[in-house]
Motif scaffolding. Structure first.
Motif, mmCIF file in Angstrom:
data_model
loop_
_atom_site.group_PDB
_atom_site.id
_atom_site.type_symbol
_atom_site.label_atom_id
_atom_site.label_comp_id
_atom_site.label_asym_id
_atom_site.label_seq_id
_atom_site.Cartn_x
_atom_site.Cartn_y
_atom_site.Cartn_z
ATOM 1 N N ILE A 8 -1.800 -9.138 6.217
ATOM 2 C CA ILE A 8 -3.377 -8.229 6.859
ATOM 3 C C ILE A 8 -2.663 -7.937 7.817
ATOM 4 C CG2 ILE A 8 -5.248 -8.471 7.385
ATOM 5 C CD1 ILE A 8 -5.147 -8.935 4.106
ATOM 6 N N ALA A 9 -2.590 -8.699 9.324
ATOM 7 C CA ALA A 9 -1.856 -7.912 10.278
ATOM 8 C C ALA A 9 -0.405 -7.402 9.616
ATOM 9 C CB ALA A 9 -1.787 -8.650 11.451
ATOM 10 N N GLY A 10 0.222 -7.571 9.205
ATOM 11 C CA GLY A 10 1.315 -6.768 9.101
ATOM 12 C C GLY A 10 1.531 -5.585 8.363
ATOM 13 N N ILE A 11 0.398 -5.651 7.394
ATOM 14 C CA ILE A 11 -0.081 -4.135 6.802
ATOM 15 C C ILE A 11 -0.603 -3.239 7.229
ATOM 16 C CG2 ILE A 11 -1.063 -3.875 4.397
ATOM 17 C CD1 ILE A 11 -0.823 -6.211 3.460
ATOM 18 N N ALA A 12 -1.469 -3.815 7.923
ATOM 19 C CA ALA A 12 -1.828 -2.787 8.946
ATOM 20 C C ALA A 12 -0.970 -1.843 9.800
ATOM 21 C CB ALA A 12 -3.310 -4.018 9.911
ATOM 22 N N THR A 13 -0.776 -2.844 10.694
ATOM 23 C CA THR A 13 0.510 -1.913 11.481
ATOM 24 C C THR A 13 1.174 -0.704 10.496
ATOM 25 O OG1 THR A 13 0.499 -4.265 13.230
ATOM 26 C CG2 THR A 13 2.724 -2.434 12.999
ATOM 27 N N ARG A 14 2.136 -1.809 9.351
ATOM 28 C CA ARG A 14 3.370 -0.832 8.516
ATOM 29 C C ARG A 14 2.829 0.935 8.115
ATOM 30 N NH1 ARG A 14 7.974 -2.222 6.917
ATOM 31 N NH2 ARG A 14 9.002 -0.971 5.502
ATOM 32 N N VAL A 15 0.843 0.822 7.951
ATOM 33 C CA VAL A 15 -0.155 1.095 7.067
ATOM 34 C C VAL A 15 -0.379 2.645 8.533
ATOM 35 C CG1 VAL A 15 0.590 0.807 5.164
ATOM 36 C CG2 VAL A 15 -1.572 0.552 6.510
ATOM 37 N N GLY A 29 -10.475 -5.866 -3.440
ATOM 38 C CA GLY A 29 -9.418 -5.604 -4.752
ATOM 39 C C GLY A 29 -8.118 -4.395 -5.022
ATOM 40 N N ARG A 30 -8.947 -3.557 -3.634
ATOM 41 C CA ARG A 30 -7.531 -2.911 -3.457
ATOM 42 C C ARG A 30 -6.569 -2.640 -2.574
ATOM 43 N NH1 ARG A 30 -11.862 1.597 -0.099
ATOM 44 N NH2 ARG A 30 -12.213 -0.405 0.585
ATOM 45 N N LEU A 31 -5.830 -4.021 -2.708
ATOM 46 C CA LEU A 31 -4.463 -4.415 -2.381
ATOM 47 C C LEU A 31 -3.938 -4.365 -3.171
ATOM 48 C CD1 LEU A 31 -3.697 -6.031 1.476
ATOM 49 C CD2 LEU A 31 -3.841 -3.859 0.605
ATOM 50 N N PRO A 32 -2.120 -3.913 -3.702
ATOM 51 C CA PRO A 32 -1.605 -4.804 -5.185
ATOM 52 C C PRO A 32 -1.675 -6.415 -4.983
ATOM 53 C CG PRO A 32 -0.256 -3.754 -3.289
ATOM 54 C CD PRO A 32 -1.365 -3.437 -3.161
ATOM 55 N N GLU A 33 -1.190 -6.659 -5.919
ATOM 56 C CA GLU A 33 -1.719 -8.595 -6.274
ATOM 57 C C GLU A 33 -0.368 -8.636 -5.456
ATOM 58 O OE1 GLU A 33 -2.775 -10.624 -8.053
ATOM 59 O OE2 GLU A 33 -4.005 -9.373 -8.478
ATOM 60 N N THR A 52 6.490 -3.947 -1.655
ATOM 61 C CA THR A 52 5.167 -3.309 -2.445
ATOM 62 C C THR A 52 4.215 -2.136 -2.026
ATOM 63 O OG1 THR A 52 5.736 -5.595 -3.495
ATOM 64 C CG2 THR A 52 3.154 -4.429 -3.182
ATOM 65 N N ILE A 53 4.077 -2.660 -0.470
ATOM 66 C CA ILE A 53 3.484 -1.465 0.599
ATOM 67 C C ILE A 53 3.441 -0.541 0.435
ATOM 68 C CG2 ILE A 53 1.870 -2.441 2.733
ATOM 69 C CD1 ILE A 53 0.929 -3.725 0.991
ATOM 70 N N ASP A 54 4.401 -0.029 0.695
ATOM 71 C CA ASP A 54 5.201 1.277 0.930
ATOM 72 C C ASP A 54 4.655 2.227 -0.944
ATOM 73 O OD1 ASP A 54 5.726 0.758 3.730
ATOM 74 O OD2 ASP A 54 8.273 0.867 2.827
ATOM 75 N N ALA A 67 1.773 6.691 7.740
ATOM 76 C CA ALA A 67 2.431 5.235 7.878
ATOM 77 C C ALA A 67 3.058 5.480 9.019
ATOM 78 C CB ALA A 67 2.926 4.775 6.818
ATOM 79 N N VAL A 68 3.197 4.608 9.726
ATOM 80 C CA VAL A 68 4.181 3.767 10.597
ATOM 81 C C VAL A 68 5.700 4.443 10.448
ATOM 82 C CG1 VAL A 68 5.405 2.197 12.330
ATOM 83 C CG2 VAL A 68 2.873 2.255 11.383
ATOM 84 N N ASN A 69 5.641 4.120 8.867
ATOM 85 C CA ASN A 69 7.940 4.700 8.616
ATOM 86 C C ASN A 69 8.052 6.190 8.372
ATOM 87 O OD1 ASN A 69 8.225 2.083 9.185
ATOM 88 N ND2 ASN A 69 7.617 1.865 5.827
ATOM 89 N N ASP A 70 5.975 6.955 7.846
ATOM 90 C CA ASP A 70 6.541 7.736 8.262
ATOM 91 C C ASP A 70 6.716 9.228 9.035
ATOM 92 O OD1 ASP A 70 6.693 8.135 5.555
ATOM 93 O OD2 ASP A 70 4.124 8.441 5.045
#
Length: 71
Positions: A8-15, A29-33, A52-54, A67-70
């Motif tokens: 969860i924390a890593g996804i938050a940072t990434r996006v 249920g809004r995240l992918p499996e 998957t998250i990207d 997103a952080v990568n953008d």
């Protein structure tokens, strides 16, 4: 080779949102499996591959921030 998954924390940072927002997305249920789950029951930990998250982040509606990568 070790596969690295985002929690969860890593996804938050990434996006670029708060961990609470990502937790709510997961609960709703809004995240992918998840790509992996470790453990059993309420103590299990879900993990997502960065790609998957990207892909999810690129297609999710209402993206309010970059997103952080953008950047």
């Amino acid at each position: 080779m070790t596969v690295r998954y985002l929690a969860i924390a890593g996804i938050a940072t990434r996006v670029g949102v708060s961990p609470n927002t990502i937790k709510k997305y997961a609960d709703d249920g809004r995240l992918p499996e998840p790509d992996a789950i470790t453990g059993d029951g309420p103590k299990s930990v879900r993990g997502w591959l960065p790609e998957t998250i990207d892909a999810w982040n690129a297609s999710r509606p209402g993206r309010g921030r970059k997103a952080v990568n953008d950047q």
